[in-house]
Design a protein around this motif. Structure first.
Motif, PDB file in Angstrom:
ATOM      1  N   GLY A  89     -13.380 -46.011  17.687  1.00  0.00           N
ATOM      2  CA  GLY A  89     -14.827 -45.883  17.584  1.00  0.00           C
ATOM      3  C   GLY A  89     -15.291 -45.905  16.142  1.00  0.00           C
ATOM      4  O   GLY A  89     -14.809 -46.690  15.331  1.00  0.00           O
ATOM      5  N   PHE A  90     -16.246 -45.007  15.830  1.00  0.00           N
ATOM      6  CA  PHE A  90     -16.924 -45.011  14.534  1.00  0.00           C
ATOM      7  C   PHE A  90     -15.950 -44.511  13.456  1.00  0.00           C
ATOM      8  O   PHE A  90     -15.829 -43.315  13.217  1.00  0.00           O
ATOM      9  N   HIS A  91     -15.249 -45.429  12.850  1.00  0.00           N
ATOM     10  CA  HIS A  91     -14.120 -45.059  12.003  1.00  0.00           C
ATOM     11  C   HIS A  91     -13.997 -46.032  10.847  1.00  0.00           C
ATOM     12  O   HIS A  91     -14.178 -47.231  11.008  1.00  0.00           O
ATOM     13  N   GLN A  92     -13.720 -45.496   9.680  1.00  0.00           N
ATOM     14  CA  GLN A  92     -13.471 -46.374   8.551  1.00  0.00           C
ATOM     15  C   GLN A  92     -12.519 -45.713   7.569  1.00  0.00           C
ATOM     16  O   GLN A  92     -12.632 -44.526   7.267  1.00  0.00           O
ATOM     17  N   GLU A  93     -11.553 -46.490   7.138  1.00  0.00           N
ATOM     18  CA  GLU A  93     -10.669 -45.990   6.094  1.00  0.00           C
ATOM     19  C   GLU A  93     -10.559 -47.051   5.013  1.00  0.00           C
ATOM     20  O   GLU A  93     -10.930 -48.200   5.234  1.00  0.00           O
ATOM     21  N   VAL A  94     -10.059 -46.658   3.865  1.00  0.00           N
ATOM     22  CA  VAL A  94      -9.947 -47.603   2.758  1.00  0.00           C
ATOM     23  C   VAL A  94      -8.524 -48.149   2.747  1.00  0.00           C
ATOM     24  O   VAL A  94      -7.557 -47.390   2.766  1.00  0.00           O
ATOM     25  N   GLY A  95      -8.413 -49.453   2.762  1.00  0.00           N
ATOM     26  CA  GLY A  95      -7.095 -50.085   2.787  1.00  0.00           C
ATOM     27  C   GLY A  95      -6.395 -50.007   1.440  1.00  0.00           C
ATOM     28  O   GLY A  95      -7.006 -49.689   0.413  1.00  0.00           O
ATOM     29  N   ILE A  96      -5.102 -50.312   1.468  1.00  0.00           N
ATOM     30  CA  ILE A  96      -4.284 -50.258   0.256  1.00  0.00           C
ATOM     31  C   ILE A  96      -4.807 -51.218  -0.808  1.00  0.00           C
ATOM     32  O   ILE A  96      -4.814 -50.904  -2.001  1.00  0.00           O
TER      33      ILE A  96
END
Ligand SMILES: *Cc1c(COP(=O)(O)O)cnc(C)c1O
Length: 476
Positions: free
Chosen positions: A242-249
């Motif tokens: 769902g409403f999710h965001q992370e910062v990639g490498i």
């Protein structure tokens, strides 16, 4: 009542044999040549002491139920035999959890076993320079393969991934700040909790973002003169939908370059190859993390790699060298057995197409359903032939799990044998199967014992039938 008991108790205690009586009984005397004297002595003492406790606690209340000397002697022999037999008995894994931590995680490949035995039995070239005869570096053995398989410049092997994370954070972050997303402060297997490990490493944890969303600007705004590390943790054992965001490498490492920081990635299970080739769900791989710019990547040797318990660190040479010089290294280093077994495991990854034939974990992961079904049918047929009416058997679809926090919520379709007994409740049947030889571990679900045919090997079918014979005993 109490009066009567207290009268008989001293009388019963008087009936206790001496340790010498047990030791000189013929069945005990017969094993004197085979087992260490002091161990037999200790067991005889335990038998007498256990009997004394049975009297004191009212388990033995009259002379009629007092164990005879030959029973006590037999008990002593049994204690000696079971106490000194191999404790890490082989077990059969019908649980459907491939990397079952309680059952020792991965069964090793033949390649790893061969390397392990070679190193175990004799002296070996663990850490010597053959040219000069001087002390060498134990890390060179796996280094070439690890660099080849991950694209990293250098590598290091320690006791487990927890040790790897600890070493990395301690080397680069002690007394300085390490920034980590609140979405990645995970707990793995109860004892590995990211905030606790960070604290113990001596680094100052700076949390950014929220549980479900962290942006690059969150990291950027948290950087101070005291910052040295950007930590990224793969949330191996659960998934946010769902409403999710992370910062990639890739973005993190661009930011790190700009501000002269180190990106440490704890990737957890550490897939070396993309497992989608076997129709499995995507799992981030170590080569990707390295290519995306992580300075240091840590992962387990006994999760997706299916090797011995170990923690692998790959990354930039200069950083790996700094970790090798950390005094903690001595406490975390692996011995020749682990290095040999890990090397034997790693070399298989040079030919990923052959992994299903050469590595039991990849056999289980990739085996087509028809083959699993065939194994389930054979097992059910053999059990039927042996147990007849004593067991009810049925085959249905089931789900195999990777286990050890790898591939969360993404089961692998499997075929399972569902067993019920007309005599034992499922929990009792499962207990009896665990007590059989070799022990068979199953799942108990919906009032039945369940055996997953994917985590069982063909050659184990006869052994499972044998364990059922023992478990059902006179019930057959
Ligand atoms: C499993 C895991 C660990 C712990 O690894 P061990 O080798 O069991 O010590 C740490 N971090 C992540 C992300 C993991 O998945």
């Amino acid at each position: 009542m109490p009066n009567q008991e207290s009268k008989s108790r001293p009388a019963l205690l008087k009936m206790l044999p001496s340790i010498t009586e047990i030791l000189t009984h013929s069945v005990v005397a017969a094993i004197h040549m085979k087992y260490p004297e002091r161990y037999i002595h200790q067991c005889a003492r335990r038998v007498v002491e256990d009997t004394r406790q049975d009297i004191l606690q009212g388990v033995i209340t009259d002379a009629e139920h007092f164990p005879r000397i030959e029973q006590l002697a037999a008990r002593c022999v049994k204690l000696v035999q079971t106490g000194l037999e191999n404790r890490l008995l082989r077990a059969i894994n019908g649980t459907g959890v491939i990397l079952h931590t309680g059952l020792g995680r991965a069964p090793l490949s033949n390649s790893a076993r061969k390397a392990l035995i070679e190193a175990a039995a004799r002296y070996c070239l663990l850490a010597v320079d053959r040219d000069t005869g001087r002390r060498g570096d134990r890390h060179i053995h796996c280094d070439e393969l690890l660099c080849e398989l991950t694209g990293a410049e250098s590598s290091l092997v320690v006791n487990n991934n927890s040790a790897a994370v600890m070493l990395a954070l301690n080397t680069f972050g002690a007394g300085r700040e390490a920034i980590v997303s609140r979405g990645e402060l995970v707990e793995i297997g109860g004892s590995f909790r990211v905030p606790d490990v960070m604290k113990r490493s001596g680094t100052i944890m700076v949390e950014v973002g929220t549980t479900n969303k962290t942006h690059l600007r969150d990291y950027r705004e948290a950087i101070t003169d005291a910052t040295s590390v950007l930590l990224k943790v793969h949330t191996s054992n659960y998934r946010i939908e769902g409403f999710h965001q992370e910062v990639g490498i890739r973005e993190l490492s661009a930011l790190a370059r700009e501000r002269n920081l180190i990106v440490v990635m704890d990737i957890g299970s550490g897939a070396l190859v993309d497992i989608r080739r076997w129709g499995l769900p995507y799992e981030p791989t170590v080569p990707e993390a390295v290519a995306d710019g992580a300075d240091v990547v840590t992962f387990s040797g006994d999760k997706m790699l299916g090797g011995p318990q170990s923690g692998i660190i790959v990354g930039r040479r200069e950083l790996i060298d700094r970790m090798k010089k950390n005094p903690l290294m001595r406490a975390l280093r692996c011995d020749k057995l682990i290095i040999a077994a890990l090397f034997g495991t790693l070399r298989l990854f040079l030919e990923p197409d052959d992994l299903p034939q050469n590595h039991p974990v990849y056999r289980m992961l990739s085996e087509p359903q028809e083959i699993v079904q065939r194994r389930a049918s054979r097992l059910a047929r053999r059990l039927k032939a042996t147990a007849g009416e004593a067991l009810k058997l049925r085959i249905t679809g089931g789900t195999t799990e990777m286990g050890s926090g790898s591939l969360p919520a993404r089961g692998i379709p499997s075929r399972v044998v569902i067993v019920t007994s007309n005599r034992f409740k499922p929990d009792e049947l499962a207990r009896r199967l665990r007590q059989a030889y070799p022990p068979v571990f199953t799942r108990v679900e919906e009032n039945s014992v369940i055996i997953d045919a994917r985590t069982v090997a063909d050659e184990e079918i006869s052994l499972i039938v044998e364990a059922f014979k023992q478990a059902l005993g006179a019930g057959l």
